[in-house]
Design a protein around this motif. Structure first.
Motif, PDB file in Angstrom:
ATOM      1  N   GLU A  79      -4.025   2.836  -9.178  1.00 28.26           N
ATOM      2  CA  GLU A  79      -4.169   4.200  -8.679  1.00 28.26           C
ATOM      3  C   GLU A  79      -5.651   4.517  -8.567  1.00 28.26           C
ATOM      4  O   GLU A  79      -6.473   4.020  -9.338  1.00 28.26           O
ATOM      5  N   ALA A  80      -5.975   5.342  -7.593  1.00 27.52           N
ATOM      6  CA  ALA A  80      -7.356   5.776  -7.347  1.00 27.52           C
ATOM      7  C   ALA A  80      -8.249   4.627  -6.920  1.00 27.52           C
ATOM      8  O   ALA A  80      -9.456   4.638  -7.176  1.00 27.52           O
TER       9      ALA A  80
ATOM     10  N   HIS B 117       0.860  -1.170   0.000  1.00 30.35           N
ATOM     11  CA  HIS B 117       0.000   0.000   0.000  1.00 30.35           C
ATOM     12  C   HIS B 117       0.903   1.229   0.000  1.00 30.35           C
ATOM     13  O   HIS B 117       1.506   1.585   1.010  1.00 30.35           O
ATOM     14  N   LEU B 118       1.013   1.883  -1.169  1.00 26.06           N
ATOM     15  CA  LEU B 118       1.963   2.983  -1.348  1.00 26.06           C
ATOM     16  C   LEU B 118       1.412   4.332  -0.904  1.00 26.06           C
ATOM     17  O   LEU B 118       2.181   5.294  -0.756  1.00 26.06           O
ATOM     18  N   GLY B 119       0.136   4.423  -0.714  1.00 32.43           N
ATOM     19  CA  GLY B 119      -0.491   5.685  -0.336  1.00 32.43           C
ATOM     20  C   GLY B 119      -1.987   5.576  -0.546  1.00 32.43           C
ATOM     21  O   GLY B 119      -2.515   4.513  -0.873  1.00 32.43           O
ATOM     22  N   GLU B 120      -2.680   6.672  -0.382  1.00 37.43           N
ATOM     23  CA  GLU B 120      -4.133   6.648  -0.508  1.00 37.43           C
ATOM     24  C   GLU B 120      -4.545   6.198  -1.900  1.00 37.43           C
ATOM     25  O   GLU B 120      -4.229   6.835  -2.906  1.00 37.43           O
TER      26      GLU B 120
ATOM     27  N   GLY C 265     -12.097   0.659   0.912  1.00 38.85           N
ATOM     28  CA  GLY C 265     -12.728  -0.661   0.940  1.00 38.85           C
ATOM     29  C   GLY C 265     -12.064  -1.669   0.023  1.00 38.85           C
ATOM     30  O   GLY C 265     -12.357  -2.874   0.107  1.00 38.85           O
ATOM     31  N   PHE C 266     -11.176  -1.206  -0.874  1.00 41.66           N
ATOM     32  CA  PHE C 266     -10.473  -2.151  -1.740  1.00 41.66           C
ATOM     33  C   PHE C 266      -9.533  -3.017  -0.898  1.00 41.66           C
ATOM     34  O   PHE C 266      -8.844  -2.527  -0.002  1.00 41.66           O
ATOM     35  N   ARG C 267      -9.509  -4.303  -1.199  1.00 42.77           N
ATOM     36  CA  ARG C 267      -8.646  -5.238  -0.482  1.00 42.77           C
ATOM     37  C   ARG C 267      -7.758  -5.964  -1.485  1.00 42.77           C
ATOM     38  O   ARG C 267      -8.177  -6.256  -2.619  1.00 42.77           O
ATOM     39  N   PRO C 268      -6.499  -6.286  -1.125  1.00 41.16           N
ATOM     40  CA  PRO C 268      -5.565  -6.921  -2.068  1.00 41.16           C
ATOM     41  C   PRO C 268      -6.088  -8.213  -2.677  1.00 41.16           C
ATOM     42  O   PRO C 268      -5.777  -8.517  -3.831  1.00 41.16           O
ATOM     43  N   GLU C 269      -6.862  -8.969  -1.930  1.00 48.24           N
ATOM     44  CA  GLU C 269      -7.320 -10.247  -2.465  1.00 48.24           C
ATOM     45  C   GLU C 269      -8.337 -10.091  -3.595  1.00 48.24           C
ATOM     46  O   GLU C 269      -8.696 -11.075  -4.261  1.00 48.24           O
ATOM     47  N   TYR C 270      -8.795  -8.861  -3.849  1.00 45.97           N
ATOM     48  CA  TYR C 270      -9.716  -8.645  -4.969  1.00 45.97           C
ATOM     49  C   TYR C 270      -9.007  -8.712  -6.329  1.00 45.97           C
ATOM     50  O   TYR C 270      -9.650  -8.892  -7.355  1.00 45.97           O
TER      51      TYR C 270
END
Length: 770
Positions: free
Chosen positions: A302-303, A199-202, A307-312
């Motif tokens: 990016e963007a 997770h590099l940032g927002e 709620g986004f999760r890596p497993e998606y």
């Protein structure tokens, strides 16, 4: 002969004799008539259950070379059936078999062979009524051992015939649209998950899938918000740790805006591929219904909304299905293991189109590339139909290098050795004969590449619409300064090899007179080659007639194709050794083969695990997880990072270092000739039609230990490293006291043994004080 399947018995001894000393003729006649981390002892002990083992139901069934035929269509009305005899007992041989072919819902078999007294278990042709087109079928088999005991029936294997079937072998038309997957496996998607997420940032994520594969990036989010994300995909990571958005050469990168919606749950970008500007047609399309794919290891988002999760995030990777347990290799050298993994992954991942292509830039089959890919693929899985399809495509749509017209002969011979099926060489014999380039030969047998000799009839015999040019190596800067001439050493080395193989093919088809004619031509070229190209003062081969330059290639191909007289081999090998890796990743295949064939195992091993700019480890250090098109950008500025012609170690390690190769068609007899160099140990498995050959090697202070597992219904010729003074013991007793192992010959470097099926352990000890 097209539907004959197995080679007639009387021919098998003749083929063995023609193999140039690899297999003693007397041995052939006799047999034809009849990893893991370990402690100090790295050779695993046999299971106690082996002694009580018995004949089981046959395994490893295939139809027309397809191990999963229910996923494809069969266009053979008289298909070839193969199976593996399931008998772990020592010396296990099949004495008879019975095949039943059934149609679903029918009370009686469509065809029952009855009990056939035969050892054949590879490429056994259906000899009943031709199968109807467009119908579902199943088949099963049982076998008998030497004592007359019958096995249980195998499980039934389902398959479906195509809408049009043939009673003789028919090649599929060379169709770049890639629509016909009858008689060859279809690539399938496999779901990969990232091995690392940062997770590099927002809203900013970076993902690493561990290895590059051809595929599609997919977001599976059950209740995604309505938004747009920016997705970047590529093969290279930048120095700053993010995805390289301006990669060099043809290293791949794409960026797409991806619209997310609450429904549907699966979203993916529409990937793009474009051929080079000069390539207007002929490139291979992705299989219908798969969509476009690209090679990538990394994804950057990016963007991404809250709620986004890596497993998606997932990757749907496209490649031929394979058995991950069919082959393995591990050794005491971590660097060699890394090179093996790199090359193995390349051979498997680049099957994404269901036909061997040069890489992602052109997506074209080339003869030189395809031959290397064939060898590498064969040694990773019991999968032979893709190589056959690629070969037949190239027979119809050949490329431009002159000497590469011979590669179909090399591929056809490997096809026969591994499959045991004569259908391909029978149907294409005339076209394969043209591939020897004999039409260009002058009176002394050497070929001349000139506009005058490349007549319309010559080009027509090869299916060519253009003039052919001698390649030597590619790109041109990798030729070690080779001066190409009309009478060229490299082109004539290939010509000689083609004549030799055409003679063996004629033997396999029972054409004794034709075989003698091809052999006589080969001998004539061999004598002329040495007379015209050998520089007696420098003790090496010239590049061509009338020039004084001596390239690595002129000499390595002379060695590789058996053209160097014994009296001069030491000098030629010394010159080859002095040139280092002055060849491309394509030339490296033939260089390594030549070194191993002539006893330079340590040099070959050192080349494979070397560090520096012209090495496989350097490919890994550059960040690639597949072999490159060239050693680096300095060798080829537009290189790609997914070229199977750079995968030589994937086949050289099992074929040469481990030393497992088929000696007779269908792997009825296999060679096991380990050349471990200075390795302390290795553990390997090499697939064959009849079952895997397992080999384990362990060096000891006073000698070494070797374990070989030979599959049932097969024999092996083992070249056991040992001097004439060494003491050799088996797991039972001294070598001389083992009744089912025959000593064929012995010299100061090896004892050559004839082994029956089963597990064999050898303990070689040096004399005290040596």
């Amino acid at each position: 002969m097209a539907g004959a399947g197995p080679i007639p018995m009387i021919l098998k001894t003749a083929i063995a004799v023609a193999l140039g000393g690899l297999l003693a003729a007397s041995t052939a006649l006799g047999l034809l008539l009849t990893g893991p981390a370990m402690a100090e002892n790295r050779i695993a002990a046999p299971h106690d259950s082996m002694a009580q083992a018995s004949l089981g139901a046959p395994l490893g069934l295939s139809v027309s070379l397809l191990t999963h035929p229910h996923d494809n269509l069969i266009r053979d009305a008289l298909p070839a059936f193969s199976w593996q005899v399931n008998d772990p007992r020592r010396g296990a041989l099949q004495s008879a078999y019975q095949i039943r072919v059934e149609a679903p819902g029918k009370a009686q078999p469509f065809w029952d062979s009855g009990k056939i007294v035969s050892a054949d278990s590879v490429a056994v042709r259906h000899s009943g009524p031709p199968l109807n087109a467009g119908e579902e079928w199943s088949w099963r088999v049982r076998t008998w051992d030497d004592d007359g005991q019958a096995s249980p029936w195998s499980e039934s294997q389902r398959f479906r015939t195509a809408d049009e079937v043939f009673t003789t072998h028919q090649a599929a038309p060379a169709d770049p649209a890639n629509t016909d997957f009858s008689n060859r496996p279809r690539p399938v998607f496999q779901v990969d998950h990232p091995v690392q997420a940062e997770h590099l940032g927002e809203g900013h994520w970076f993902f690493d899938f561990g290895q590059a594969r051809f595929g599609q990036a997919v977001i599976v989010w059950p209740e995604a918000p309505a938004t747009t994300v920016r997705m970047h995909l590529g093969e290279m990571r930048s120095a700053q740790g993010q995805l390289e958005r301006q990669p060099p050469g043809t290293v791949r990168y794409q960026a797409h805006d991806l619209v997310l919606e609450p429904s549907p749950t699966l979203r993916q970008p529409v990937l793009q591929w474009q051929p080079p500007p000069w390539l207007k047609s002929g490139f291979i399309a992705t299989p219908p219904g798969t969509g476009e794919v690209m090679p990538f290891r990394f994804v950057e988002l990016e963007a991404a909304p809250a709620g986004f999760r890596p497993e998606y995030l997932r990757r749907h990777a496209l490649a031929l299905p394979h058995d991950a347990t069919a082959a393995h290799f591990r050794s005491s050298s971590p660097d060699l293991d890394a090179v093996w993994d790199l090359s193995r992954h390349t051979a498997l991942a680049t099957t994404f189109l269901g036909i061997y292509v040069d890489g992602d830039r052109e997506r074209l089959p080339y003869e030189g590339d395809a031959h290397i890919h064939q060898l590498s693929h064969y040694n990773q899985d019991r999968s032979y139909a893709t190589a056959r399809h690629t070969l037949e495509f190239l027979l119809q749509q050949p490329t431009w290098p002159l000497e590469w017209q011979v590669h179909p002969l090399l591929m056809a011979w490997e096809d026969l050795l591994h499959t045991g099926d004569t259908a391909l060489i029978s149907v294409h014999q005339e076209r394969l004969a043209a591939s020897t380039l004999t039409a260009l030969a002058r009176s002394d047998g050497l070929i001349v590449n000139s506009a005058e000799r490349q007549t319309a009839a010559f080009r027509e015999s090869l299916g060519q619409g253009r003039r052919l040019h001698t390649l030597v190596d590619w790109p041109p800067g990798e030729r070690d300064g080779h001066v190409i001439t009309p009478v060229d050493a490299v082109a004539n080395a290939y010509h000689h090899r083609g004549l030799v193989l055409m003679g063996r093919i004629a033997l396999a088809l029972g054409q004794m007179e034709e075989a003698e004619q091809w052999q006589a031509r080969a001998e004539k070229v061999r004598n002329s080659f040495h007379r015209v190209f050998f520089d007696t003062e420098m003790q090496r081969y010239r590049d061509g007639e009338g020039v004084d330059h001596h390239s690595l290639h002129a000499n390595l191909f002379a060695l590789r194709f058996g053209l160097v007289p014994e009296a001069h081999r030491s000098a030629v090998l010394g010159f080859v050794h002095s040139r280092g890796m002055a060849a491309s990743v394509y030339g490296a295949q033939h260089l390594l083969d030549a070194l191993y064939e002539h006893g330079e195992a340590q040099t070959a091993l050192d080349r494979m695990r070397a560090r520096g700019p012209r090495t496989w480890l350097n490919m890994l250090e550059q960040g690639s997880t597949m072999t490159l098109e060239a050693w680096d950008l300095s060798a080829k500025s537009n290189l790609d990072w997914n070229h199977a012609w750079g995968s030589a170690p994937a086949n050289v390690i099992p074929r040469r270092l481990v030393g497992v190769r088929p000696l007779l068609p269908g792997a009825r007899h296999v060679l096991v000739q380990p050349q471990p160099g200075d390795l302390d140990w290795f553990d390997a498995r090499v697939p064959t039609q009849r079952g895997p050959v397992d080999v384990q090697w362990q060096r000891r202070v006073d000698g070494h230990r070797l374990m070989v597992q030979v599959p049932a219904n097969t024999r092996a010729e083992l070249h056991l490293p040992a001097s004439t003074d060494d003491t050799i013991r088996t797991q039972e007793s001294t070598l001389q006291e083992v009744p089912d192992i025959r000593v064929l010959r012995r010299n100061n470097s090896a004892v050559v043994l004839d082994l029956p099926a089963g597990r064999h352990e050898f303990d070689v000890s040096r004399r005290s004080g040596d």
